[in-house]
Design an enzyme around this catalytic site. Structure first.
Site, mmCIF file in Angstrom:
data_model
loop_
_atom_site.group_PDB
_atom_site.id
_atom_site.type_symbol
_atom_site.label_atom_id
_atom_site.label_comp_id
_atom_site.label_asym_id
_atom_site.label_seq_id
_atom_site.Cartn_x
_atom_site.Cartn_y
_atom_site.Cartn_z
ATOM 1 N N SER A 116 3.073 -1.655 -8.718
ATOM 2 C CA SER A 116 2.305 -1.173 -7.563
ATOM 3 C C SER A 116 1.784 -2.350 -6.748
ATOM 4 C CB SER A 116 1.129 -0.345 -8.072
ATOM 5 O OG SER A 116 0.267 -0.006 -7.009
ATOM 6 N N GLY A 142 -1.112 1.435 2.156
ATOM 7 C CA GLY A 142 -0.168 0.668 2.967
ATOM 8 C C GLY A 142 0.973 0.016 2.217
ATOM 9 N N GLY A 143 1.274 0.493 0.995
ATOM 10 C CA GLY A 143 2.402 -0.087 0.262
ATOM 11 C C GLY A 143 2.192 -1.582 0.085
ATOM 12 N N ARG A 185 -1.692 4.651 -13.449
ATOM 13 C CA ARG A 185 -0.404 4.630 -12.766
ATOM 14 C C ARG A 185 0.533 5.646 -13.420
ATOM 15 N NH1 ARG A 185 1.883 3.352 -7.976
ATOM 16 N NH2 ARG A 185 3.633 1.901 -8.145
ATOM 17 N N THR A 222 -1.320 6.414 0.947
ATOM 18 C CA THR A 222 -2.071 6.158 -0.270
ATOM 19 C C THR A 222 -3.482 6.308 0.234
ATOM 20 O OG1 THR A 222 -0.441 4.660 -1.168
ATOM 21 C CG2 THR A 222 -2.689 4.274 -1.873
HETATM 22 O O1 DON Z 1 1.779 1.728 -5.573
HETATM 23 C C1 DON Z 1 2.156 1.300 -4.515
HETATM 24 O O2 DON Z 1 2.070 0.151 -4.170
HETATM 25 C C2 DON Z 1 2.712 2.285 -3.495
HETATM 26 N N1 DON Z 1 3.242 3.437 -4.140
HETATM 27 C C3 DON Z 1 1.624 2.641 -2.561
HETATM 28 C C4 DON Z 1 2.131 3.517 -1.474
HETATM 29 C C5 DON Z 1 1.325 3.394 -0.283
HETATM 30 O O3 DON Z 1 0.378 2.664 -0.196
HETATM 31 C C6 DON Z 1 1.757 4.195 0.832
HETATM 32 N N2 DON Z 1 0.715 4.242 1.794
HETATM 33 N N3 DON Z 1 0.157 4.002 2.601
#
Ligand code: DON
Length: 580
Positions: free
Chosen positions: A459, A480-481, A114, A388
Site C-alpha cells: 500500500s 491518492g494511491g 490491510r 481512499t
Molecule cells: O493502498 C493503496 O495504496 C491504494 N489502494 C490506495 C488507493 C487510493 O488511495 C485511491 N484513492 N484515492
C-alpha cells in the site's frame, strides 16, 4: 453540500464543509478571530477536540462521541463506520487500511488491517496466457481481497477504546437505516459510477433510484447495510467474518468466480505493527510500516531533504522542486525494489532505507542542475486510482488518531454484496501484476509484491503523526494511491520549513513524481510558467493533471495557544472539520 447546513446550526459543536463559513469560531458566546493575521487562509480552531474527515456528516458523528467522553480511538471508529454509509466511494466495511494511534502518554501504536489475498491466490493469477490481464487485476470478483476494516477497527477499539462498541456503530446504523441527504458531490460521483455497475444488480439497487441517478437532496437509504452494521454491532468481527454476512459474501464469490472462501474470512487477522519512526529537524515522525510503503518512503525522503536548506531557496522554487523530485524518484524506486508484505518477505531492508547514512549517500549522488533519470533497470529484477479516505482525530487529552482506509478504486470493485449492502474492494490490483513486468509506464513487476496466499498487497497509505519535543504537533493523511506519500511529504514540508499554517499547507499546490513514469505531474495552476520553464530546461518531463492530488485531513496542535487547528482540504467538496 446538502448535508452541510444542518452543521452550521449545531448549537455547540462547530463544523465547516468548504470555505463557505467565515473563519471564526463561535463557541459558548466566545468569538475567536483568526489567530494568524495575514495568512492566505485560516484553519478551523477548536480547543477540546477535533475530527476532520472527507464527509462533514461523519465528522460530526465523531465529534458527538468525543463530547460524550469517548477518546480519539472511539471517535475514529465511529467516524469510520459513518463514512462507510455516507461516503461509499471509499468509506467501507468491505475494504482495509491502517490506523496510527498516539496516546498523550505511552507508545504510539500502528494497526494494520490491510486486505489479504485469498488462499488460492498465486503470482501468475493476473496473467492470461502469459499476458497481463488488467480487467481481472482491477475489476473482477478475483480483484477482491479479504476485507480487513471490521477486524482492524475492532482491534484498535479493544486495545484503546472507552465507549461501548455498540455505541460507536449506532450512528452508522441510523444513517444507513433512515438515510441522509445526497450532496451535490455524492450525486455526481454516483452518476459517474452507475454505468460501471450495470452487471451488478445489488449495486444498482443500492446506489440508484430504480436505475435513475440520485439528485442532490434525495435521501440515500441502505437497509441491507444497516443490517450488516447491526450484526457487527452485536457480535463484533464475528458479525462480519462469520454467520449471515460471511454467508452472503462467499455466496457472491461462488456465483461469480470469486476466490474468497469462508475459511479465508475466518482466518483474517488484523495486526499490531511497530510504527516507522523518523526525524526531520526537531520533529519526530511516526507513520505506517510495511505492508504500507508510505512510512518508509516518507522518512527516506525527509532524511534526504534534511540535508538541504529548503527554506532559503523558497517554497515553489525550481531549485526546491528539483530536490524534492529527486528525493521522490529515489524513494519510489526503493519502494518498487524492496517493499512488500513483511510477513511474506523476511528481511525487508527497512532499517537501511530509514537510515540517515543511506539518505546521505543518495543525496551526495544527486545530479546538479539537471534532471535525474529513471529506468525499469533500476530495480533489475499501473495506474493509480483516486479513492481512499483519511480521517484525523485529536481529543481533549491530546490522544491522536490518523486513519486511512480504502476500497482501492472509487467504489472499489463496484460490487455490492447482495443482501449485505456493502461494496467489495478491488485491492488485489495493488499486487504487482506479474514478475518482470516493470515498465516505463509505471507498471511494476518486482518480487516482494507478487500475489501469494494470504499475503497483504503493498500500500501507499500514509497515516502520519508528528511530534515536537515529545508533544503532539501534527496529524495527517490523504487518499491518492501512490501520490499519497508525496502529498504527505509536501504538506509536512509546508508546515515545518515554510511556516505555513495548517490550512495554507493543505491548500498549497502539489506535485508528484513516482520514479516511473519519469515525469513530474503538477496540479493545475500550481506553479508559475517561468518556474516550469526552468525545470524543463533541466530536462524534466512535465505534465499537468486535471485532477486534484489528494485530499488531506490534518490537525495541527499550536503549542503557543494550546488550540487545535484543522486543515481541511477544499479539493474535497463534502469534507468537514468538527471541533468543540
Ligand atoms: O493502498 C493503496 O495504496 C491504494 N489502494 C490506495 C488507493 C487510493 O488511495 C485511491 N484513492 N484515492
Amino acid at each position: 453540500m446538502a448535508g452541510m447546513n444542518q452543521h452550521k446550526r449545531h448549537p455547540v459543536a462547530w463544523c465547516r464543509g468548504r470555505a463557505v463559513f467565515p473563519t471564526v469560531l463561535v463557541w459558548a458566546g466566545l468569538v475567536v478571530g483568526p489567530l494568524n493575521l495575514g495568512a492566505a487562509s485560516a484553519p478551523i480552531y477548536a480547543r477540546q477536540g477535533m475530527v476532520v474527515s472527507q464527509c462533514a456528516i461523519a465528522s460530526r458523528v465523531g465529534l458527538e462521541v468525543l463530547r460524550e467522553g469517548g477518546n480519539a480511538v472511539d471517535a475514529a471508529v465511529a467516524t469510520a463506520f459513518a463514512l462507510a454509509v455516507t461516503y461509499p466511494a471509499a468509506g467501507n466495511v468491505g475494504g482495509g487500511g491502517f490506523l496510527l494511534y498516539r496516546p498523550a502518554q505511552g507508545e504510539t501504536a500502528a494497526y494494520d488491517f490491510r486486505e489479504t489475498a485469498p488462499a488460492v491466490a498465486h503470482e501468475r493469477m493476473f496473467l492470461k496466457d502469459g499476458v497481463y490481464d488488467s480487467k481481472r487485476h482491477h475489476l473482477s470478483h478475483q480483484a477482491v481481497g479479504v476485507p480487513g476494516t471490521v477486524a482492524g477497527l475492532h482491534l484498535a477499539w479493544r486495545d484503546h477504546g472507552k465507549l461501548p462498541w455498540r455505541r460507536l456503530l449506532a450512528p452508522g446504523i441510523r444513517l444507513a437505516e433512515d438515510g441522509f441527504p445526497v450532496s451535490y458531490t455524492l450525486a455526481g460521483s454516483l452518476k459517474n459510477i452507475l454505468p460501471q455497475m450495470t452487471n451488478y444488480p445489488a449495486s444498482l439497487a443500492q446506489f440508484s433510484r430504480r436505475g435513475a441517478a440520485f439528485q442532490p437532496g434525495d435521501k440515500l437509504r441502505q437497509k441491507d447495510l444497516a443490517n450488516t452494521l447491526r450484526r457487527i454491532a452485536a457480535r463484533g468481527p464475528a458479525g462480519f467474518y462469520e454467520g449471515e454476512t460471511a454467508r452472503l459474501l462467499t455466496e457472491e464469490m461462488r456465483r461469480h468466480g470469486g476466490l474468497i472462501t469462508g475459511e479465508d474470512l475466518l482466518s483474517y487477522q488484523a495486526r499490531r505493527r511497530e510504527p516507522v519512526r523518523g526525524s526531520y529537524g526537531g520533529l519526530e515522525v511516526f507513520s505506517m510500516p510495511p505492508p504500507s510503503s508510505g512510512g518508509v518512503a516518507l522518512v527516506e525522503m525527509l532524511n534526504i531533504l534534511e540535508g538541504f536548506d529548503l527554506r532559503a531557496a523558497g517554497m515553489g522554487s525550481a531549485a526546491n522542486i528539483h530536490r524534492v523530485v529527486e528525493a521522490m524518484r529515489r524513494a519510489f524506486a526503493d519502494r518498487a525494489k524492496y517493499l512488500g508484505d513483511p510477513d511474506c518477505n523476511p528481511g525487508l531492508p527497512v532499517d537501511r532505507l530509514l537510515s540517515k547514512d543511506y539518505a546521505g549517500e543518495l543525496r551526495a549522488a544527486f545530479p546538479a542542475g539537471r534532471a535525474g533519470a529513471s529506468s525499469p533497470q533500476d530495480v533489475l529484477d499501473e495506474k493509480d486510482s483516486r479513492e481512499t479516505t483519511h480521517l484525523s482525530v485529536v481529543d481533549a487529552s491530546r490522544n491522536a488518531v490518523a486513519l486511512t482506509y480504502t476500497l482501492e478504486d472509487s467504489f472499489g470493485s463496484r460490487i455490492v454484496v447482495p443482501g449485505a449492502g456493502f461494496l467489495l474492494n478491488n485491492e488485489m490490483g495493488d499486487f504487482n501484476a506479474g514478475y518482470g513486468l516493470t515498465a516505463t509506464n509505471g507498471l511494476i513487476g518486482t518480487l516482494p509484491n507478487l500475489a501469494a496466499p494470504r499475503k497483504r498487497m503493498l500500500s501507499s497509505m500514509t497515516p502520519t503523526i508528528v511530534t515536537r519535543d515529545g508533544e503532539l504537533y501534527l496529524v495527517l493523511g490523504s487518499p491518492g494511491g501512490r501520490t499519497i506519500i508525496n502529498t504527505i511529504l509536501l504538506t509536512l514540508l509546508n508546515v515545518a520549513d515554510f511556516e505555513m499554517n495548517i490550512q495554507e499547507a493543505v491548500d498549497a499546490p502539489r506535485f508528484h513524481h513516482q520514479w516511473l513514469p519519469d515525469q513530474i505531474v503538477f496540479e493545475r495552476h500550481g506553479i508559475s510558467p517561468d518556474t516550469l520553464g526552468l525545470l524543463e530546461r533541466e530536462g524534466y518531463r512535465l505534465e499537468t493533471s486535471p485532477y486534484p492530488q489528494g485530499f488531506v485531513c490534518a490537525i495541527f496542535l499550536n503549542s503557543r495557544t494550546g488550540w487545535l487547528e484543522a486543515g481541511m482540504d477544499h479539493r474535497a467538496a463534502d469534507a468537514g472539520a468538527a471541533g468543540w
